[in-house]
Write an enzyme that holds these catalytic residues in place. Structure first.
Site, short mmCIF file in Angstrom:
data_model
loop_
_atom_site.label_atom_id
_atom_site.label_comp_id
_atom_site.label_asym_id
_atom_site.label_seq_id
_atom_site.Cartn_x
_atom_site.Cartn_y
_atom_site.Cartn_z
N GLU A 330 -8.21 -47.42 -26.52
CA GLU A 330 -9.77 -47.49 -26.36
C GLU A 330 -10.69 -47.45 -27.57
O GLU A 330 -11.61 -46.79 -27.36
CB GLU A 330 -10.07 -46.34 -25.32
C1 TNX Z 1 -7.91 -43.05 -20.65
S1 TNX Z 1 -5.17 -42.74 -21.39
C2 TNX Z 1 -7.83 -42.39 -21.95
C3 TNX Z 1 -8.29 -41.08 -21.97
C4 TNX Z 1 -9.04 -40.57 -20.88
C5 TNX Z 1 -8.14 -40.92 -19.72
C6 TNX Z 1 -8.47 -40.27 -18.35
C7 TNX Z 1 -5.64 -43.06 -22.63
C8 TNX Z 1 -4.94 -43.57 -23.97
N1 TNX Z 1 -7.22 -42.90 -22.83
O1 TNX Z 1 -9.17 -40.81 -23.05
O2 TNX Z 1 -8.92 -39.18 -21.07
O3 TNX Z 1 -8.21 -42.21 -19.44
O4 TNX Z 1 -7.66 -40.43 -17.16
#
Ligand code: TNX
Length: 516
Positions: A330
């Site tokens: 992300e």
């Molecule tokens: C996505 S899973 C994210 C996290 C969040 C999560 C909440 C991932 C690699 N990144 O930053 O905490 O969703 O479910």
């Protein structure tokens, strides 16, 4: 008349529990389900005279013996002694030994043979013995998990179990960044996963809301970056000594710690601690919300890579396991043309520490080094791209394996961006067929992550983790050919007694009949 009263009385006695013979070995409800179970006649009865023998002079085997004794002694009140044996069977005892090479069992498998006179546990490696010990716990009445003396008939049904895992990686991820959790909580979580033969705990040690591991060369990371958490509470961090203590505690349970420092996104805590890590040389404000994807390290500054080198070197020096996790998810405000060379450079930095890289599936957009591993959470396309580059995949699919996803619309804790995950959905998938083009041979194993935006304490961790966790343990350990929800849910329901005995705050899903 008299005869029928006697018969009725006998039936009633059979049903009252304590005098009922333990069900035969093949009717046991072990999770994860063992590879092969062959029952025999009889039972082995623990008594105050039972001893635990380890064969040969090995401190490690003695430690496993002591672990078993510490699990069995409080509830039975027997105070089982750990002794060394020359390999001769000693009647009335539990014997742990390393066998000659039994290749089918591999590094983590074991064979458990129970007769009226003895319990014999053998394995190629200590890890296998430790796994066998978890089976012994589950073969005894659930009260065995209690910490005060209980009345029960402490019997193990006779027969032979041969057992070994489907995947070499089976574990959980705990996000200690969004909310911080004390060392004691992490240890309790380690204990709980060990009981289901999991062997990995991935710790998400840094995110926008907090930096949770002491880095001696960059002290503000913890004094500033670790000073808060989601909601504005006081946060916290592990000193390197505390981290080493967690690693040691986990290792004694044959669990490897994988530390993660998420980058280049999810880095606000670091950016708030050191102005020079920002492209505009200005520290950001600490962040206590739950948005994702707004932060990035400055990817074209030299100091950024000095920072990463220092962090990864210190982390490598306190992590005996072979992996360092670099996050990589992300990074919405990092341009792709910056992200790709960044991940490539960070792989080189980690390689210089002697460790292997794990990253979330987005890192497959870069050029993966031969020893880099991709953790699939969201985009099949990324994971497939990783496999095409020769990488192995760790399966953590959000829609199947995220422990922070709510069970249903009535769940108060957790999130639901990847959907609701009732206990049946969490159990009913096969890592080897979930993503086209990714088969068993491409998969290292399964990690179920618990993100902690909404999770603030151990009881809340337990509520999200149980009862789904034994399912993830079984997906990682047991062959898919022998798995079905209709059969599993019966075994899970019986685990309810164990959850109670262990004082686990579990979600009593209506899909399961819980035994009291
Ligand atoms: C996505 S899973 C994210 C996290 C969040 C999560 C909440 C991932 C690699 N990144 O930053 O905490 O969703 O479910």
């Amino acid at each position: 008349m008299l005869k029928s009263i006697l018969v009725l009385g006998f039936v009633a006695l059979q049903m009252t529990g304590s005098i009922v013979q333990a069900a035969t070995l093949d009717k046991q409800t072990i999770i994860p389900k063992p590879v092969s179970v062959v029952p025999a006649k009889g039972t082995f009865k623990l008594s105050s005279k039972t001893a635990i023998f380890v064969v040969g002079e090995s401190a490690e085997l003695k430690q496993i013996g002591s672990f078993l004794s510490a699990k069995l002694s409080p509830a039975t009140g027997f105070g089982l002694k750990v002794k060394t044996s020359d390999g001769k069977k000693v009647a009335g005892s539990i014997v742990l030994s390393l066998s000659a090479n039994d290749t089918q069992l591999g590094d983590e498998g074991y064979q458990l043979t129970i007769s009226n006179n003895n319990v014999s546990l053998t394995a190629n490696k200590p890890a296998g013995l430790f796994n066998g010990v978890q089976t012994i716990r589950q073969l005894l009445p659930a009260k065995i998990e209690m910490t005060t003396v209980q009345k029960a008939s402490w019997e193990l049904p006779a027969g032979t179990i041969r057992d070994y895992p489907e995947y070499s990686f089976r574990g959980v991820m705990l996000d200690v960044a969004r909310h911080f959790f004390q060392v004691a909580d992490v240890k309790r979580y380690i204990d709980l996963i060990a009981g289901y033969k999991m062997n990995v705990m991935h710790l998400h040690l840094a995110d926008d809301q907090g930096w949770r591991i002491e880095i001696k060369k960059w002290p503000n990371l913890t004094t500033i970056g670790g000073s808060t958490q989601v909601g504005g509470g006081k946060g916290g961090f592990y000193t390197q000594e505390e981290y080493k203590d967690i690693v040691k505690y986990a290792a004694e349970r044959y669990i490897m710690i994988i530390p993660e420092i998420d980058m280049p996104g999810h880095t606000n805590a670091a950016l708030a601690s050191y102005p020079e890590l920002n492209c505009n040389d200005t520290a950001t404000k600490l962040y206590t919300g739950t948005e994702v994807g707004f932060s990035t390290l400055c990817t074209d500054k030299k100091v950024t890579y000095q920072f990463i080198t220092d962090v990864m070197s210190e982390l490598a020096s306190i992590t005996p396991g072979p992996y360092l996790h670099i996050g990589g998810d992300e990074s919405h405000v990092t341009k792709l043309e910056d992200y790709i060379p960044f991940v490539n450079k960070v792989q080189e930095i980690v390689a210089r520490t002697g460790k292997k890289v794990i990253g979330w599936d987005e890192i497959a957009l870069s050029t993966l080094q031969p020893n880099t591993f991709v953790q699939y959470w969201a985009k099949a396309y990324n994971a497939q791209r990783g496999v095409k580059q020769g990488a192995k995949v760790i399966m953590s699919p959000g829609a199947n394996a995220y422990l922070d996803m709510q069970y249903d619309t009535s769940t108060k804790l957790g999130l639901h961006w990847a959907g609701y995950i009732e206990v049946d959905k969490g159990y009913s998938w096969d890592p080897a067929t979930l993503v086209p083009g990714i088969g068993k041979e491409n998969i290292l194993g399964v990690i179920a992550p618990l993100w902690s935006e909404t999770i603030t304490n151990m009881k809340e961790i337990e509520y999200m983790v149980f009862p789904r966790l034994p399912g993830y343990a079984e997906i990682g350990w047991s062959s898919p050919a022998g798995r079905s929800w209709s059969e599993y849910k019966v075994r899970l329901g019986i685990q309810g007694e164990r959850f109670k005995a262990l004082d686990i705050n579990y979600y009593p899903s209506k899909l399961v009949t819980w035994s009291k």
